[in-house]
Design an enzyme around this catalytic site. Structure first.
Site, PDB file in Angstrom:
ATOM      1  N   LYS A 124      44.326  -0.949 -13.187  1.00  0.00           N
ATOM      2  CA  LYS A 124      43.404  -1.171 -12.010  1.00  0.00           C
ATOM      3  C   LYS A 124      44.066  -1.653 -10.814  1.00  0.00           C
ATOM      4  CE  LYS A 124      39.372  -1.725  -9.865  1.00  0.00           C
ATOM      5  NZ  LYS A 124      38.848  -0.428  -9.002  1.00  0.00           N
TER       6      LYS A 124
ATOM      7  N   LYS B  81      42.575  -9.762  -2.777  1.00  0.00           N
ATOM      8  CA  LYS B  81      42.680 -10.511  -4.094  1.00  0.00           C
ATOM      9  C   LYS B  81      43.579  -9.508  -4.983  1.00  0.00           C
ATOM     10  CE  LYS B  81      39.832  -9.737  -7.424  1.00  0.00           C
ATOM     11  NZ  LYS B  81      38.701  -9.608  -8.197  1.00  0.00           N
TER      12      LYS B  81
HETATM   13  P1  NAD Z   1      30.189 -10.392  -5.766  1.00  0.00           P
HETATM   14  O1  NAD Z   1      31.021 -11.461  -5.422  1.00  0.00           O
HETATM   15  O2  NAD Z   1      29.289  -9.588  -5.210  1.00  0.00           O
HETATM   16  O3  NAD Z   1      29.537 -10.743  -7.423  1.00  0.00           O
HETATM   17  C1  NAD Z   1      30.427 -11.931  -8.138  1.00  0.00           C
HETATM   18  C2  NAD Z   1      29.246 -12.863  -8.903  1.00  0.00           C
HETATM   19  O4  NAD Z   1      29.652 -13.534  -9.643  1.00  0.00           O
HETATM   20  C3  NAD Z   1      28.356 -13.412  -7.735  1.00  0.00           C
HETATM   21  O5  NAD Z   1      26.850 -13.415  -7.895  1.00  0.00           O
HETATM   22  C4  NAD Z   1      28.645 -14.901  -8.171  1.00  0.00           C
HETATM   23  O6  NAD Z   1      27.829 -16.012  -7.819  1.00  0.00           O
HETATM   24  C5  NAD Z   1      28.891 -14.891  -9.549  1.00  0.00           C
HETATM   25  N1  NAD Z   1      29.776 -16.026 -10.154  1.00  0.00           N
HETATM   26  C6  NAD Z   1      30.847 -16.697  -9.696  1.00  0.00           C
HETATM   27  N2  NAD Z   1      31.072 -17.866 -10.355  1.00  0.00           N
HETATM   28  C7  NAD Z   1      30.388 -17.473 -11.708  1.00  0.00           C
HETATM   29  C8  NAD Z   1      30.398 -18.308 -12.962  1.00  0.00           C
HETATM   30  N3  NAD Z   1      31.177 -19.095 -12.945  1.00  0.00           N
HETATM   31  N4  NAD Z   1      29.468 -17.879 -13.968  1.00  0.00           N
HETATM   32  C9  NAD Z   1      28.783 -16.622 -13.698  1.00  0.00           C
HETATM   33  N5  NAD Z   1      28.717 -15.937 -12.380  1.00  0.00           N
HETATM   34  C10 NAD Z   1      29.466 -16.483 -11.346  1.00  0.00           C
HETATM   35  O7  NAD Z   1      31.469  -9.595  -6.360  1.00  0.00           O
HETATM   36  P2  NAD Z   1      31.348  -7.991  -6.801  1.00  0.00           P
HETATM   37  O8  NAD Z   1      31.620  -7.212  -5.608  1.00  0.00           O
HETATM   38  O9  NAD Z   1      29.934  -7.637  -7.688  1.00  0.00           O
HETATM   39  O10 NAD Z   1      32.597  -7.749  -7.963  1.00  0.00           O
HETATM   40  C11 NAD Z   1      32.687  -8.356  -9.176  1.00  0.00           C
HETATM   41  C12 NAD Z   1      33.891  -7.774  -9.858  1.00  0.00           C
HETATM   42  O11 NAD Z   1      34.168  -6.416  -9.794  1.00  0.00           O
HETATM   43  C13 NAD Z   1      35.416  -8.436  -9.086  1.00  0.00           C
HETATM   44  O12 NAD Z   1      36.203  -8.662  -9.676  1.00  0.00           O
HETATM   45  C14 NAD Z   1      35.587  -7.316  -7.995  1.00  0.00           C
HETATM   46  O13 NAD Z   1      37.065  -7.103  -7.991  1.00  0.00           O
HETATM   47  C15 NAD Z   1      35.372  -5.992  -9.003  1.00  0.00           C
HETATM   48  N6  NAD Z   1      35.086  -4.957  -8.516  1.00  0.00           N
HETATM   49  C16 NAD Z   1      34.105  -4.711  -7.470  1.00  0.00           C
HETATM   50  C17 NAD Z   1      33.815  -3.310  -6.730  1.00  0.00           C
HETATM   51  C18 NAD Z   1      32.858  -3.250  -5.522  1.00  0.00           C
HETATM   52  O14 NAD Z   1      32.734  -2.170  -5.211  1.00  0.00           O
HETATM   53  N7  NAD Z   1      32.160  -4.298  -5.433  1.00  0.00           N
HETATM   54  C19 NAD Z   1      34.394  -2.071  -7.176  1.00  0.00           C
HETATM   55  C20 NAD Z   1      35.125  -2.238  -8.253  1.00  0.00           C
HETATM   56  C21 NAD Z   1      35.403  -3.761  -8.858  1.00  0.00           C
END
Ligand code: NAD
Length: 288
Positions: free
Chosen positions: A172, A241
Site C-alpha cells: 500500500k 502520512k
Molecule cells: P477518518 O479520519 O475519516 O476516520 C478515522 C476514524 O477513526 C475517525 O472517525 C476517528 O474518530 C476514529 N478514531 C480515532 N482514534 C480512534 C480510537 N482510538 N478508537 C476508535 N476510533 C478512533 O479517516 P479515513 O479517511 O476513514 O481513513 C481511515 C484509514 O483508511 C486511514 O489509515 C487512511 O489512510 C486509510 N485510507 C483512507 C482512504 C480514503 O479515501 N479516505 C483510502 C484508502 C485508505
C-alpha cells in the site's frame, strides 16, 4: 463468522460497516468521536460504549484508523484484545494504511494469544467502502486469509494476497508513493502542455491512449481535478502520512531512491495546502 466489529467509523469505516451489514453480518461499531457515532447510529448500527465489548462479542474486528500509533493503542493498550479472557480465535483485519514494522510487531504480540492479524489496506475511497468495491492488498497467513475471506468479500471487489503479515502495508505504501508521485508528474505534464497550447482534457485523452497513462491521468484528473471538484474523500493529511511512511521505510532499508526523496520533499514543502484539503490539491503547486 457472525458478528463483526468495526473500530474507526470515519470516511472509510462507516462505509465498511454498512457493507458488512449488507453482506449479512451483525455489525457493532466503536469510535470515540461523537459525530462518527451519531452518523452510524442514524444508519441503524449499534455503537459499543468501549472496545472490550467488541473483543468479547465479535468473531472478527475490522480496523479503519488514522495511524499506526492509534492501531497500536487499540490493539496493545489496556482495553485491547489481550484483555479478552483466554479465548482464542479472534481475527483482526487492519484496513488502515499503517507502518508495516508496527503491524508486524503487533501481530507478533497477539499471536501467542491465538489472535490472528491480517493487514488489508484498501484503495477505492469512501465510495468504494460504501459500495463494497474496494481493492485490498493482503498480508497474512493462508489460513488467516481463508478464515477472513467472507468478511473481506463483503467489503471489497478485488483482493490480492501479496505475502505474510505486513506485506499488505508495504504494498500500500508503494502504491501511494506512486500515486503521490504521479499527481506531481501529471500536473507538470499538464502545465507544460498548457503553456504549449494544448487543452488539459485533450492532452489527457491523448496520454490515456498512450504509455504515459496512470491511475492519476485516468481517474484522478477527470474525476476530481479538471472539474474542480476536489472531493475524493481522501485528505492531504492522510496522503502526507503515507508519503512519510514510505520515506521512513526507504530510510530504514538504507536505500538511495532519488526520485522518491524528491517526491517526499515536494509533499513536505506543500504546507500552504491545508491538511483537510483533498489530496488531489497537490496539483495546485503547478496548476494554481
Ligand atoms: P477518518 O479520519 O475519516 O476516520 C478515522 C476514524 O477513526 C475517525 O472517525 C476517528 O474518530 C476514529 N478514531 C480515532 N482514534 C480512534 C480510537 N482510538 N478508537 C476508535 N476510533 C478512533 O479517516 P479515513 O479517511 O476513514 O481513513 C481511515 C484509514 O483508511 C486511514 O489509515 C487512511 O489512510 C486509510 N485510507 C483512507 C482512504 C480514503 O479515501 N479516505 C483510502 C484508502 C485508505
Amino acid at each position: 463468522m457472525h458478528t463483526i466489529g468495526v473500530v474507526g467509523l470515519g470516511n472509510m469505516g462507516r462505509g465498511m460497516a454498512l457493507s458488512l451489514r449488507r453482506g449479512g453480518f451483525e455489525v457493532v461499531g466503536y469510535d470515540p468521536a461523537p459525530a462518527a457515532r451519531a452518523a452510524i447510529e442514524a444508519d441503524g448500527i449499534t455503537v459499543a460504549e468501549g472496545l472490550p465489548a467488541l473483543w468479547r462479542d465479535c468473531d472478527a474486528v475490522v480496523l479503519s484508523l488514522p495511524t499506526s500509533e492509534v492501531v497500536e493503542a487499540v490493539l496493545l493498550g489496556a482495553d485491547g484484545p489481550l484483555s479478552r479472557a483466554q479465548e482464542t480465535g479472534l481475527l483482526i483485519v487492519d484496513t488502515s494504511t499503517s507502518d508495516p514494522a508496527v503491524t508486524r510487531r503487533i501481530a507478533a504480540a497477539l499471536e501467542p494469544a491465538g489472535i490472528d492479524l491480517i493487514d488489508a489496506p484498501v484503495s477505492g475511497g469512501p465510495k468504494g467502502a460504501h459500495a463494497a468495491t474496494l481493492t485490498m492488498v493482503l498480508g497474512g497467513s493462508d489460513a488467516a486469509l481463508a478464515r477472513a475471506e467472507p468478511v473481506l468479500a463483503a467489503m471489497s471487489a478485488t483482493r490480492v494476497h501479496v505475502g505474510g503479515v505486513g506485506a499488505g502495508h508495504v504494498t500500500k505504501l508503494a502504491n501511494n508513493l506512486l500515486c503521490a508521485a504521479h499527481l506531481i508528474t501529471a500536473a507538470e505534464a499538464v502545465r507544460m502542455a498548457k503553456e504549449a497550447g494544448v487543452e488539459p482534457a485533450r492532452l489527457l485523452a491523448g496520454i490515456n491512449a498512450g504509455s504515459g497513462r496512470s491511475g492519476v491521468t485516468q481517474v484522478n484528473f477527470p474525476t476530481w481535478v479538471l472539474n474542480g471538484a476536489f472531493d475524493s474523500g481522501f485528505t492531504m493529511k492522510l496522503m502526507r502520512k503515507d508519503v512519510r511512511l514510505a520515506e521512513s521505510l526507504i530510510g530504514a532499508l538504507a536505500l538511495d531512491l532519488p526520485l522518491s526523496a524528491q517526491v517526499g520533499q515536494l509533499w513536505r514543502e506543500s504546507a500552504e495546502i491545508p491538511d483537510d484539503a483533498d489530496f488531489n490539491a497537490i496539483v495546485t503547486l503547478q496548476l494554481a
